[in-house]
Design a protein around this motif. Structure first.
Motif, mmCIF file in Angstrom:
data_model
loop_
_atom_site.group_PDB
_atom_site.id
_atom_site.type_symbol
_atom_site.label_atom_id
_atom_site.label_comp_id
_atom_site.label_asym_id
_atom_site.label_seq_id
_atom_site.Cartn_x
_atom_site.Cartn_y
_atom_site.Cartn_z
ATOM 1 N N SER A 37 -0.131 6.848 2.852
ATOM 2 C CA SER A 37 1.222 7.394 3.042
ATOM 3 C C SER A 37 1.227 8.815 3.595
ATOM 4 O O SER A 37 2.290 9.345 3.931
ATOM 5 C CB SER A 37 1.964 7.387 1.704
ATOM 6 O OG SER A 37 1.384 8.333 0.810
ATOM 7 N N GLY A 67 3.779 1.363 -1.632
ATOM 8 C CA GLY A 67 4.703 1.251 -2.757
ATOM 9 C C GLY A 67 6.022 0.603 -2.384
ATOM 10 O O GLY A 67 7.020 0.759 -3.099
ATOM 11 N N GLU A 99 0.814 -1.217 0.000
ATOM 12 C CA GLU A 99 0.000 0.000 0.000
ATOM 13 C C GLU A 99 0.846 1.266 0.000
ATOM 14 O O GLU A 99 0.382 2.338 -0.392
ATOM 15 C CB GLU A 99 -0.944 0.014 1.206
ATOM 16 C CG GLU A 99 -1.994 -1.079 1.213
ATOM 17 C CD GLU A 99 -1.529 -2.333 1.923
ATOM 18 O OE1 GLU A 99 -2.385 -3.101 2.380
ATOM 19 O OE2 GLU A 99 -0.299 -2.547 2.018
ATOM 20 N N ASN A 102 7.708 8.334 -4.588
ATOM 21 C CA ASN A 102 6.917 7.140 -4.896
ATOM 22 C C ASN A 102 6.069 6.721 -3.696
ATOM 23 O O ASN A 102 4.908 6.303 -3.850
ATOM 24 C CB ASN A 102 7.832 5.996 -5.313
ATOM 25 C CG ASN A 102 7.066 4.781 -5.792
ATOM 26 O OD1 ASN A 102 6.249 4.862 -6.694
ATOM 27 N ND2 ASN A 102 7.310 3.644 -5.162
ATOM 28 N N SER A 105 1.728 6.990 -3.359
ATOM 29 C CA SER A 105 1.183 5.633 -3.348
ATOM 30 C C SER A 105 -0.268 5.581 -2.898
ATOM 31 O O SER A 105 -0.946 4.582 -3.097
ATOM 32 C CB SER A 105 2.037 4.724 -2.449
ATOM 33 O OG SER A 105 2.007 5.191 -1.103
#
Length: 286
Positions: free
Chosen positions: A173, A89, A87, A165, A169
């Motif tokens: 995050s 990345g 979840e 990234n 995600s």
């Protein structure tokens, strides 16, 4: 607590030589002897040393866990290497080098991850190897031709890319701080960049765990503390505690001023500050 220093680097070389590595895997074999880096004024003789990268990478990840483990425990958390969380990345091929988590397992749920570290550390100073297995310091990073750790542009860009990234995600995050750990200063060209990354919330800081990387001037801290040189355990603990205990939220958007004004007006109708913030974040993400 002992932060990164020349003795740590000598320990890496002596352990590697004793257990599994040959001198040719760790040092440049030059006319003047075996060196960790090509000294300034010397010829590399066509050599490029790649075999040391994975070895120092494994060493620094384990070393960092040992350093941070007591801090994590004091905060009621676990320091875990190689964290995987789809979840966020973080796959098995591109996991988190180190993380503070509520459970002591490699595979994590997003809500159990409280702080993520990306490690960009390497051998900083120069050393000479002589038989039998003697390694001696010969000069700091300004006296050799290498660009170690956070002084390398590609290392900085990889760390920034991985952090972005994680940030993109998904919603999971937005509450997790991300810190890049190094053991060198940064170059002058990255001073404004790291401060912007911190103030924009993408990365919560670049921290060097090496209090004395050189005997002459270098970037110790940036104006907005996007980059900091960690000097002692108290500073490191305070930084971690602030990130773990503060209820932060990352948000990013590009919308018109009229739309932003509309969102602020609606959010401002809530009674309490926290409720206003929650309403604002909900609207700006919708």
């Amino acid at each position: 607590m002992i932060l990164w220093n020349n003795e740590t680097e000598i320990l890496f070389f002596t352990e590697a030589l004793k257990n599994f590595a040959s001198p040719e895997q760790l040092f440049y074999n030059l006319q003047g002897g075996y060196f960790a880096y090509v000294p300034k004024g010397a010829d590399a003789e066509g050599q490029t040393l790649q075999s040391r990268n994975s070895l120092i990478g494994q060493f620094t990840e384990k070393w960092s866990k040992t350093l941070f483990e007591p801090i994590a425990n004091e905060l009621g958390l676990y320091a875990v290497n190689g964290v995987v969380c789809d979840e966020l990345g973080l796959s098995r091929q591109s996991n988190a080098d180190l993380a503070f988590c509520t459970t002591n397992t490699t595979v994590q749920k997003p809500e159990n991850v409280k702080l993520l570290f990306e490690i960009k550390m390497s051998v900083i100073s120069n050393y000479k190897y002589t038989h039998p297995n003697a390694v001696e310091y010969v000069g700091d990073y300004k006296q050799h031709k290498g660009n170690p750790a956070l002084l390398r542009s590609d290392s900085m860009l990889k760390a920034i890319g991985k952090s972005i990234n994680i940030r993109v995600s998904g919603h999971s995050s937005t509450k997790i701080p991300v810190v890049v750990l190094g053991n060198s200063p940064i170059t002058d060209s990255y001073v404004k960049k790291v401060d912007f990354l911190r103030t924009s919330g993408v990365i919560q800081g670049f921290w060097s765990l090496n209090p004395n990387p050189a005997n002459s001037n270098y970037v110790k801290n940036t104006p907005k503390l996007g980059f900091q040189t960690i000097l002692n355990r108290d500073q490191l603990f305070a930084n971690c505690k602030e990130l773990v205990t503060t209820d932060m939220n990352y948000f990013s958007s590009m919308i018109s001023k009229s739309k932003l004004g509309e969102i602020i007006t609606i959010a401002n109708q809530e009674a309490a500050d926290v409720a206003k913030a929650e309403k604002f974040l909900t609207l700006i993400r919708s």
